[in-house]
Design a protein around this motif. Structure first.
Motif, mmCIF file in Angstrom:
data_model
loop_
_atom_site.group_PDB
_atom_site.id
_atom_site.type_symbol
_atom_site.label_atom_id
_atom_site.label_comp_id
_atom_site.label_asym_id
_atom_site.label_seq_id
_atom_site.Cartn_x
_atom_site.Cartn_y
_atom_site.Cartn_z
ATOM 1 N N THR A 155 0.821 -1.212 0.000
ATOM 2 C CA THR A 155 0.000 0.000 0.000
ATOM 3 C C THR A 155 0.858 1.266 0.000
ATOM 4 N N ALA A 156 2.030 1.216 0.638
ATOM 5 C CA ALA A 156 2.898 2.397 0.648
ATOM 6 C C ALA A 156 3.438 2.679 -0.753
ATOM 7 N N TRP A 157 3.789 1.634 -1.501
ATOM 8 C CA TRP A 157 4.295 1.848 -2.853
ATOM 9 C C TRP A 157 3.188 2.268 -3.819
ATOM 10 N N ARG A 158 1.946 1.893 -3.536
ATOM 11 C CA ARG A 158 0.851 2.212 -4.453
ATOM 12 C C ARG A 158 0.213 3.566 -4.191
ATOM 13 N N ASN A 159 0.489 4.201 -3.052
ATOM 14 C CA ASN A 159 -0.132 5.477 -2.716
ATOM 15 C C ASN A 159 0.939 6.548 -2.554
ATOM 16 N N ARG A 160 0.552 7.779 -2.887
ATOM 17 C CA ARG A 160 1.509 8.879 -2.767
ATOM 18 C C ARG A 160 1.730 9.300 -1.321
ATOM 19 N N ASN A 161 0.645 9.298 -0.510
ATOM 20 C CA ASN A 161 0.726 9.749 0.880
ATOM 21 C C ASN A 161 0.660 8.560 1.826
ATOM 22 N N ALA A 162 1.124 8.804 3.031
ATOM 23 C CA ALA A 162 1.175 7.729 4.025
ATOM 24 C C ALA A 162 -0.205 7.400 4.576
ATOM 25 N N SER A 415 -0.249 13.357 17.806
ATOM 26 C CA SER A 415 0.237 13.722 16.474
ATOM 27 C C SER A 415 1.037 15.008 16.497
ATOM 28 N N GLN A 416 0.779 15.896 17.465
ATOM 29 C CA GLN A 416 1.582 17.109 17.565
ATOM 30 C C GLN A 416 2.918 16.836 18.257
ATOM 31 N N VAL A 417 2.903 15.973 19.273
ATOM 32 C CA VAL A 417 4.143 15.656 19.983
ATOM 33 C C VAL A 417 5.038 14.751 19.139
ATOM 34 N N VAL A 418 4.439 13.800 18.390
ATOM 35 C CA VAL A 418 5.197 12.878 17.534
ATOM 36 C C VAL A 418 4.757 13.140 16.098
ATOM 37 N N PRO A 419 5.362 14.095 15.421
ATOM 38 C CA PRO A 419 4.877 14.485 14.086
ATOM 39 C C PRO A 419 5.155 13.470 12.993
ATOM 40 N N MET A 420 5.863 12.393 13.282
ATOM 41 C CA MET A 420 6.076 11.346 12.282
ATOM 42 C C MET A 420 4.791 10.548 12.125
ATOM 43 N N LEU A 421 4.230 10.537 10.910
ATOM 44 C CA LEU A 421 2.903 9.963 10.702
ATOM 45 C C LEU A 421 2.843 8.495 11.074
ATOM 46 N N ALA A 422 3.778 7.696 10.604
ATOM 47 C CA ALA A 422 3.719 6.259 10.876
ATOM 48 C C ALA A 422 3.801 5.970 12.363
ATOM 49 N N ALA A 423 4.571 6.782 13.092
ATOM 50 C CA ALA A 423 4.698 6.567 14.532
ATOM 51 C C ALA A 423 3.439 7.005 15.262
#
Length: 836
Positions: A155-162, A415-423
């Motif tokens: 899914t990560a390779w098929r989509n532009r965004n996370a 999401s504000q404290v850990v701005p990395m989306l996957a995390a």
């Protein structure tokens, strides 16, 4: 090109990207294991078994996020095009990412197993009656995590965004489960009901194992296609002209000064349309979860089997959608870059904060209103109490909104404290569940009011609003982290404050009073015998061999069998020995049966006063009850004094009855009178038993489980029903001291002939259940003024509360009786000197 150097460089780059995710999830796992190890003893067996899922879920979360870190993050940061432009074969890049992702998954499994062993999770669950991790097929979970890892890369390779990539993982992850359920349904009629959970998981594991190479092939092909060079688009003249027109500014006559009247609306519109598919996916997941909730709460027969599994999956996806809506607020669409753009142009952080949260808040409010309106329209099912399926209780609109707000608030804070989306996408749901469990426990187990809980729900929103300026500027310095840490501390500490206040307000004994009473209690213990004789009765049977014990037995038949089987002897009903100086341990069942037979014999003698056999039988029972009352007064357990009160009440009522006036001069009646009229001896016995029981409770508490009590010595946990159950066990010893002090005040007032109503009401407030009226409680006038044999038997139910019959009218009646003989051989209760 040096092939080994290329591989080392690729591995080094991918490892640096994946290590933070592994470390973060292992840290979260360690926190979860520690929390579980401290709280598992307070949970029941079924809830303790859920703890074994913790080390199985975290590797699956890593597997879902690895693709977003190694692929989607590079797409969003722009390094993907740079990587594709390098003279490196696409197969090498794809293989390196898959290998590093798989290595991180192995580390996650090893770390979770080590943490589960270190924290004793396996031992805790096994001690609770389960099989520990063995009750879940671990190979199935390992296979599923590998399958999810390939799904995440695909899914990560098929989509532009996370974010769309993460959303598409969900249907792919549950695909083996769906196939398993369909295969069970097609196996034959009713086959599913003969397959237990373990067998079903092994079948799902087989299906997952078959699907792993298939999904792996799709993932590799998608990676190769994503890294392959793209052909340039060939534009016709019309398309070329339209492309040029798209960049041409509009004519001045068509320009609008402000297309939107509100800046917040502009920001909300931008957050929705930047990633439309993500918005549509989240709204769809939440809608399906809301529909599943309505089906579950309005099902008359409950939901089970395949429908129950579907409802459970949809409910879980709905809660996950709420959490991801919060994540979407600050990291879902590359918001950090856009927020920096707005900060450079002086846009108010408060407006940006409202704009970023507006979409999620609007969706959640709509879902809550939909659930509320649907519940009002359909009403509640008539048979919610049926247990043949999973039935969920309905919740009020305020409760639904509070749950939504908590999950959404914790997620947007994460999401504000850990701005990395996957995390943040996988950390936010875990922290949301922990926060929800924390506040539910605070409300239900610790009695924290709704106002305090709502204040806790508001803290994540206040924190992100306060730190929004620093987050937009990208300068999260010491002030930002100070505010975040303080807000987290307030969130955790705020529910503790009312509990601490209530505990400080709970009655306790002063240190001066404690020293005086402790010395007196130790003196009583040295002079008293702690060894007591237990009461028992013969193994007799009124029923025939072919008759069940719970069948109704005719009264006349029972009396005839009592006579035929020689059960009119007190030796059959209460066996306590002949020594009158030995303390006795009360058995309410034995005493109640003995009083019932004694009352029957009294009635038989009243019908025929000339019957010497009836008189002798009645005499023997009175002597045995008198002996039992004396032995109970020698006991150092407070509950034995309450049972002695019941026996003396029966003796007092019997002696005061005019029908037995002709027997009052008999020696056995004179012995009974001497026992019941011993007012001072009775108070000494009560005081001694209270103090010794209090002392023994404190000394025996070492090494016994928290909240455990010793019958007749410790405080009963149902005494303090006003105290929330979460911290009730921790105040039982303190409560026992408060009860002892109040009972001693009752004895002192009664000895002086003063009114005891204030002390009785104090005991009622301390011990009686929530909302109970004093007049109908165990210390109320209705219970203390009870007269008649039937009331004596009802008094046994109040023996678990100390002091219910102290200084009641029966004591005045007993005190007024006189003994018409100069000497007696009846042993009296030994007096204790220097009583305080």
């Amino acid at each position: 090109m040096n092939t080994h150097a290329v591989w080392r460089g690729l591995v080094w780059k991918e490892t640096r990207q994946i290590v933070p995710l592994v470390m973060m999830l292992l840290a979260v796992s360690a926190v979860l294991f520690l929390i579980w190890s401290f709280t598992s003893r307070q949970l029941n067996i079924s809830l303790r078994a859920v703890g074994s899922i913790v080390p199985l879920i975290m590797p699956a979360l890593y597997a879902a996020g690895a693709g977003a870190i190694l692929v989607s993050h590079e797409k969003e940061s722009g390094t993907w095009n740079w990587l594709a432009s390098l003279p490196v074969p696409a197969n090498s890049v794809v293989a390196t990412k898959l290998a590093v992702g798989f290595g991180g998954l192995v580390l996650m499994w090893i770390g979770c197993v080590i943490l589960s062993v270190v924290t004793g999770l396996e031992r805790t669950i096994s001690a609770g009656g389960g099989d520990g991790l063995a009750q879940f097929p671990v190979p199935v979970w390992i296979a599923h995590s590998v399958y999810v890892l390939f799904c995440g890369f695909y899914t990560a390779w098929r989509n532009r965004n996370a974010f769309p990539a993460l959303l598409w993982i969900l249907p792919l992850a549950i695909l083996p489960f769906v196939v398993c359920e369909i295969s069970l349904a097609w196996s034959g009629p009713g086959m599913g009901q003969y397959v237990d959970a373990t067998q079903k998981m092994w079948r799902m594991g087989t299906i997952t194992t078959i699907a792993i190479p298939i999904m792996g092939w799709f993932a590799v092909r998608a990676g190769q296609r994503a890294l392959s060079p793209r052909d340039a688009d060939i534009l016709s003249d019309d398309r070329l002209q339209s492309g040029i027109d798209a960049w041409r500014p509009p004519p001045p006559s068509n320009m609008v000064k402000r297309p939107f009247s509100n800046d917040v609306a502009v920001l909300a519109w931008q957050s929705i349309h930047t990633s439309r598919w993500s918005s549509i996916g989240l709204v769809s997941m939440l809608a399906m979860g809301a529909i599943a909730w309505l089906v579950a709460t309005n099902s008359r027969d409950g939901v089970n089997g395949l429908s129950g599994n579907v409802v459970g999956v949809l409910l879980g996806s709905g809660l996950l959608a709420i959490s991801w809506l919060g994540v979407f607020a600050f990291t879902g669409d590359g918001a950090a870059t856009r927020l920096k753009f707005l900060a450079d142009r002086g846009v108010s952080p408060a407006r940006v904060w409202l704009g970023r949260l507006g979409f999620g808040v609007s969706v959640l409010c709509s879902a809550a209103l939909l659930i509320f309106a649907w519940q009002i329209f359909l009403g509640s099912p008539e048979d919610l109490g049926r247990m043949d399926g999973v039935v969920f209780p309905e919740m009020s609109l305020l409760t639904v909104v509070s749950v939504f707000a908590l999950i959404y608030g914790v997620s947007q804070w994460t999401s504000q404290v850990v701005p990395m989306l996957a995390a943040s996408a996988f950390l936010a749901p875990v922290l949301s569940v922990l926060g929800l469990f924390f506040l539910i426990s605070a409300g239900m187990s610790y009695g924290v009011s709704l106002g305090w809980l709502i204040a806790c729900v508001a803290i994540p929103f206040v924190s992100t609003l306060w730190t929004m300026g620093a987050f937009m500027d990208g300068r999260r310095g010491w002030m930002y982290w100070t505010i975040t840490v303080v807000a987290l501390f307030v969130f955790v500490a705020l529910p503790v404050i009312p509990v601490a206040i209530d505990r400080l307000k709970f009655p306790s004994m002063s240190s001066e009073r404690f020293a005086v009473l402790d010395a007196e209690a130790r003196g009583h213990m040295r002079r008293s015998s702690l060894q007591s004789v237990a009461m028992r009765q013969s193994n007799f049977q009124l029923y025939d061999n072919d008759q069940l014990f719970f069948e109704d037995l005719d009264g006349k038949v029972a009396v005839d069998r009592l006579r035929q089987r020689d059960l009119y002897s007190p030796d059959s009903w209460v066996i306590i020995g002949d020594d009158r100086e030995v303390p006795l341990r009360a058995d309410e069942y034995v005493l109640q049966n003995a009083l019932q037979v004694a009352t029957l014999l009294k009635l038989q003698w009243e019908q025929n006063p000339e019957d010497k056999n009836a008189k002798d039988q009645f005499r023997r029972f009175v002597e045995r009850i008198t002996h039992a009352a004396q032995g109970l007064r020698l006991s150092t357990r407070w509950v034995d004094q309450e049972c002695a009160d019941v026996l003396e009440i029966w003796l007092t009522q019997t002696l005061a009855d005019e029908s037995v006036a002709g027997l009052r001069e008999e020696p056995f009646m004179q012995d009974a009178i001497e026992v019941v009229r011993d007012f001072e001896g009775r108070q000494d016995a009560r005081r001694r038993a209270l103090l010794v029981s209090w002392l023994r409770d404190r000394e025996l508490s070492q090494g016994r489980p928290s909240g455990a009590m010793i019958a007749g010595v410790s405080a009963n946990d149902y005494w303090f029903e006003r105290v929330p159950i979460g911290w009730r066990s921790s105040i039982l010893q303190q409560g026992m001291g408060a009860v002892v002090e109040r009972c001693l005040a009752l004895i002192e007032a009664g000895r002086k002939g003063e009114p005891v109503d204030a002390e009785l009401r104090g005991l009622h407030r301390l011990l009686n259940s929530t909302g109970g009226e004093f007049e109908v409680g165990p210390y109320g006038e209705r219970n203390r003024m009870a007269i008649g044999p039937e009331c004596v038997f009802a008094t046994f139910q109040n023996c678990s509360y100390p002091g219910t019959q102290w200084f009641a009218p029966w004591e005045e009646t007993a005190r007024a009786m006189s003994v018409h003989r100069e000497s007696t051989s009846v042993a009296t209760v030994p007096r204790q000197e220097n009583s305080k």
